[in-house]
Design a protein around this motif. Structure first.
Motif, PDB file in Angstrom:
ATOM      1  N   PRO A  52      30.758  51.536 -20.722  1.00  0.00           N
ATOM      2  CA  PRO A  52      31.420  51.978 -21.645  1.00  0.00           C
ATOM      3  C   PRO A  52      32.812  51.671 -20.277  1.00  0.00           C
ATOM      4  O   PRO A  52      33.516  52.033 -19.453  1.00  0.00           O
ATOM      5  CB  PRO A  52      31.309  53.178 -21.877  1.00  0.00           C
ATOM      6  CG  PRO A  52      30.858  53.990 -20.259  1.00  0.00           C
ATOM      7  CD  PRO A  52      29.270  53.079 -19.875  1.00  0.00           C
ATOM      8  N   GLY A  53      33.687  51.487 -21.452  1.00  0.00           N
ATOM      9  CA  GLY A  53      35.118  50.749 -20.971  1.00  0.00           C
ATOM     10  C   GLY A  53      36.019  49.657 -21.642  1.00  0.00           C
ATOM     11  O   GLY A  53      35.591  50.031 -22.626  1.00  0.00           O
ATOM     12  N   LEU A  54      37.385  49.448 -21.049  1.00  0.00           N
ATOM     13  CA  LEU A  54      37.838  48.525 -21.879  1.00  0.00           C
ATOM     14  C   LEU A  54      37.653  47.027 -21.416  1.00  0.00           C
ATOM     15  O   LEU A  54      37.270  46.348 -20.622  1.00  0.00           O
ATOM     16  CB  LEU A  54      39.548  48.709 -22.269  1.00  0.00           C
ATOM     17  CG  LEU A  54      40.779  48.678 -22.397  1.00  0.00           C
ATOM     18  CD1 LEU A  54      40.326  49.477 -23.314  1.00  0.00           C
ATOM     19  CD2 LEU A  54      41.843  48.543 -22.090  1.00  0.00           C
ATOM     20  N   LYS A  55      37.554  46.418 -22.927  1.00  0.00           N
ATOM     21  CA  LYS A  55      37.356  44.770 -22.327  1.00  0.00           C
ATOM     22  C   LYS A  55      38.492  44.193 -22.708  1.00  0.00           C
ATOM     23  O   LYS A  55      38.485  43.866 -24.531  1.00  0.00           O
ATOM     24  CB  LYS A  55      36.109  44.213 -23.163  1.00  0.00           C
ATOM     25  CG  LYS A  55      35.067  43.289 -22.634  1.00  0.00           C
ATOM     26  CD  LYS A  55      33.744  43.468 -23.144  1.00  0.00           C
ATOM     27  CE  LYS A  55      32.878  41.910 -22.628  1.00  0.00           C
ATOM     28  NZ  LYS A  55      31.943  41.887 -22.765  1.00  0.00           N
ATOM     29  N   LEU A  56      39.393  42.883 -21.802  1.00  0.00           N
ATOM     30  CA  LEU A  56      39.832  42.514 -22.225  1.00  0.00           C
ATOM     31  C   LEU A  56      39.469  40.349 -21.751  1.00  0.00           C
ATOM     32  O   LEU A  56      39.218  40.074 -21.277  1.00  0.00           O
ATOM     33  CB  LEU A  56      40.687  42.111 -20.925  1.00  0.00           C
ATOM     34  CG  LEU A  56      41.380  43.845 -21.291  1.00  0.00           C
ATOM     35  CD1 LEU A  56      42.425  43.962 -19.637  1.00  0.00           C
ATOM     36  CD2 LEU A  56      41.878  44.301 -22.022  1.00  0.00           C
ATOM     37  N   TYR A  57      39.790  40.355 -23.322  1.00  0.00           N
ATOM     38  CA  TYR A  57      39.558  38.655 -23.530  1.00  0.00           C
ATOM     39  C   TYR A  57      41.015  37.685 -23.454  1.00  0.00           C
ATOM     40  O   TYR A  57      41.989  38.044 -24.386  1.00  0.00           O
ATOM     41  CB  TYR A  57      38.877  38.399 -24.587  1.00  0.00           C
ATOM     42  CG  TYR A  57      37.702  38.533 -24.530  1.00  0.00           C
ATOM     43  CD1 TYR A  57      36.676  37.738 -24.362  1.00  0.00           C
ATOM     44  CD2 TYR A  57      36.976  40.313 -25.007  1.00  0.00           C
ATOM     45  CE1 TYR A  57      35.351  38.107 -24.740  1.00  0.00           C
ATOM     46  CE2 TYR A  57      35.426  40.174 -25.555  1.00  0.00           C
ATOM     47  CZ  TYR A  57      35.159  39.529 -25.068  1.00  0.00           C
ATOM     48  OH  TYR A  57      33.304  39.721 -24.776  1.00  0.00           O
ATOM     49  N   ARG A  58      40.898  36.687 -22.607  1.00  0.00           N
ATOM     50  CA  ARG A  58      42.305  36.164 -22.034  1.00  0.00           C
ATOM     51  C   ARG A  58      41.283  34.889 -22.184  1.00  0.00           C
ATOM     52  O   ARG A  58      41.017  34.724 -20.765  1.00  0.00           O
ATOM     53  CB  ARG A  58      43.477  36.885 -21.402  1.00  0.00           C
ATOM     54  CG  ARG A  58      44.587  35.560 -21.930  1.00  0.00           C
ATOM     55  CD  ARG A  58      45.685  36.886 -20.868  1.00  0.00           C
ATOM     56  NE  ARG A  58      46.394  35.748 -20.476  1.00  0.00           N
ATOM     57  CZ  ARG A  58      47.601  36.792 -19.892  1.00  0.00           C
ATOM     58  NH1 ARG A  58      48.184  37.856 -19.941  1.00  0.00           N
ATOM     59  NH2 ARG A  58      49.032  36.142 -19.799  1.00  0.00           N
ATOM     60  N   GLU A  59      42.257  33.796 -22.032  1.00  0.00           N
ATOM     61  CA  GLU A  59      41.612  32.312 -21.513  1.00  0.00           C
ATOM     62  C   GLU A  59      41.716  32.389 -20.166  1.00  0.00           C
ATOM     63  O   GLU A  59      41.095  32.045 -18.847  1.00  0.00           O
ATOM     64  CB  GLU A  59      42.685  31.251 -21.593  1.00  0.00           C
ATOM     65  CG  GLU A  59      41.868  29.924 -21.676  1.00  0.00           C
ATOM     66  CD  GLU A  59      42.734  28.356 -22.084  1.00  0.00           C
ATOM     67  OE1 GLU A  59      42.463  27.627 -21.533  1.00  0.00           O
ATOM     68  OE2 GLU A  59      43.547  29.111 -23.445  1.00  0.00           O
ATOM     69  N   ASN A  60      43.478  32.958 -19.465  1.00  0.00           N
ATOM     70  CA  ASN A  60      42.993  33.134 -17.888  1.00  0.00           C
ATOM     71  C   ASN A  60      43.806  34.056 -17.493  1.00  0.00           C
ATOM     72  O   ASN A  60      45.170  34.807 -18.430  1.00  0.00           O
ATOM     73  CB  ASN A  60      44.452  31.978 -17.877  1.00  0.00           C
ATOM     74  CG  ASN A  60      44.125  31.462 -16.153  1.00  0.00           C
ATOM     75  OD1 ASN A  60      45.061  32.801 -16.046  1.00  0.00           O
ATOM     76  ND2 ASN A  60      44.351  30.178 -15.648  1.00  0.00           N
ATOM     77  N   PHE A  61      43.985  34.985 -17.113  1.00  0.00           N
ATOM     78  CA  PHE A  61      44.047  35.999 -16.215  1.00  0.00           C
ATOM     79  C   PHE A  61      44.976  35.925 -15.263  1.00  0.00           C
ATOM     80  O   PHE A  61      45.033  37.289 -14.389  1.00  0.00           O
ATOM     81  CB  PHE A  61      42.871  37.290 -16.095  1.00  0.00           C
ATOM     82  CG  PHE A  61      42.463  37.784 -17.413  1.00  0.00           C
ATOM     83  CD1 PHE A  61      43.931  39.258 -18.285  1.00  0.00           C
ATOM     84  CD2 PHE A  61      41.777  37.704 -17.865  1.00  0.00           C
ATOM     85  CE1 PHE A  61      43.193  39.625 -19.400  1.00  0.00           C
ATOM     86  CE2 PHE A  61      41.326  38.313 -19.216  1.00  0.00           C
ATOM     87  CZ  PHE A  61      41.547  39.309 -19.622  1.00  0.00           C
ATOM     88  N   ASP A  62      44.903  34.803 -14.292  1.00  0.00           N
ATOM     89  CA  ASP A  62      45.391  34.123 -12.629  1.00  0.00           C
ATOM     90  C   ASP A  62      46.354  35.296 -12.836  1.00  0.00           C
ATOM     91  O   ASP A  62      46.672  36.286 -11.388  1.00  0.00           O
ATOM     92  CB  ASP A  62      45.524  33.519 -12.771  1.00  0.00           C
ATOM     93  CG  ASP A  62      44.813  32.478 -13.086  1.00  0.00           C
ATOM     94  OD1 ASP A  62      43.386  33.213 -13.212  1.00  0.00           O
ATOM     95  OD2 ASP A  62      44.885  30.834 -12.604  1.00  0.00           O
TER      96      ASP A  62
END
Length: 228
Positions: A52-62
Motif C-alpha cells: 500500500p502506498g502512493l504511485k506516481l506515473y510520469r514518462e521521466n523522473f530523472d
C-alpha cells in the motif's frame, strides 16, 4: 504527473466489492485495475510484491530522482523505483506515461468529502523536503501547530501530522474524509451496507457518541471518516 493511491489485493473481486459497496466508480478492469471516489484514483494490484502506498506515473523522473539520491534509498523495480518516505509510506515512481480517465464528472463515494492523503510524520523538515521535491507547496498549518497541509499543481493534497496528535489508530497510508455534521449519517450508511469498521471513535464527543470511524480496505489502506 499522475498520482494514484496504490493498494494490493490477494482477491481482486473482494477488493472491487469493498469499494463498489462504498459507492466508488470502476474506471478500468483491463491493463490497470482502477477505481475512484470522484476525487482521486485508486489502483488495485494483485502483484504479490505490491505494498500500500502512493504511485506516481510520469514518462521521466530523472530530475526528481537526481535530487532524491543520497537522501533516500531508491529501490529499482520494473519501469521505475520505489522509496520509503521515512514514515512508512511507500512511493512508487513509474516511468510510464499513461492517459488516465477523467474523473471530473464522477460523483462522490459514500465516504463523503475527500481531503487527501494523511501521514503521521516523525521528521517534518525531512518530510517537507521530500514533498517539495515532488512539487508540493504548503497551503495550511505549521510544524508548531502539529500539522501541515501540502498540495501539488493537480490539487492532490497531503497532510502531515505530528505523533501524539491523533488519539486513535493511525494506518499508513490513510485517506481523510471530513464531513462536518453529515458524518453521523454517513456512518449510518456505511454500517447499513455491511462494511467492516476498523475503529469507532467517541473521544471527541462529550456524550460518547460514535461520530468518527476508521475503515481499512483489503490491501491495508486506511480511511478516516471524520467530522472535521
Amino acid at each position: 504527473m499522475n498520482t494514484l493511491i496504490h493498494t494490493p489485493t490477494i482477491d481482486l473481486n473482494k477488493s472491487f466489492d469493498f469499494y463498489e459497496k462504498l459507492g466508488f466508480t470502476v474506471l478500468s478492469k483491463t491493463h490497470l485495475n482502477l477505481i475512484t471516489d470522484g476525487h482521486m484514483i485508486f489502483e488495485l494490484s494483485s502483484n504479490r510484491y505490491a505494498r500500500p502506498g502512493l504511485k506516481l506515473y510520469r514518462e521521466n523522473f530523472d530530475t526528481i530522482l537526481y535530487r532524491l539520491e543520497g537522501e533516500y534509498v531508491l529501490h529499482p523495480i520494473h519501469n521505475g523505483y520505489l522509496l520509503n518516505d521515512g514514515n512508512g509510506l511507500i512511493i512508487y515512481f513509474v516511468c510510464v506515461d499513461v492517459d488516465f480517465p477523467s474523473i471530473d464528472k464522477v460523483p462522490n463515494a459514500v465516504l463523503g468529502n475527500n481531503v487527501g492523503l494523511t501521514i503521521e510524520c516523525f521528521n517534518f523538515k525531512r518530510s517537507l523536503k521530500l514533498w517539495k521535491i515532488l512539487g508540493y507547496k504548503v497551503v495550511d498549518g505549521s510544524e508548531k501547530q502539529g500539522w501541515i497541509v501540502l498540495n501539488n499543481a493537480q490539487g492532490f493534497s497531503v497532510s502531515l501530522m505530528k505523533p501524539q496528535q491523533c488519539p486513535h489508530l493511525f494506518i499508513t497510508p490513510s485517506i481523510s474524509y471530513f464531513n462536518g455534521k453529515k458524518n453521523i449519517e454517513i456512518i449510518k450508511k456505511i454500517k447499513s451496507i455491511d462494511i467492516p469498521i476498523e475503529q469507532e471513535i467517541t473521544h471527541f464527543n462529550e456524550k460518547g457518541i460514535v461520530d468518527n470511524i476508521i475503515l481499512r480496505d483489503p490491501g491495508g489502506v486506511g480511511f478516516f471518516i471524520f467530522n472535521d
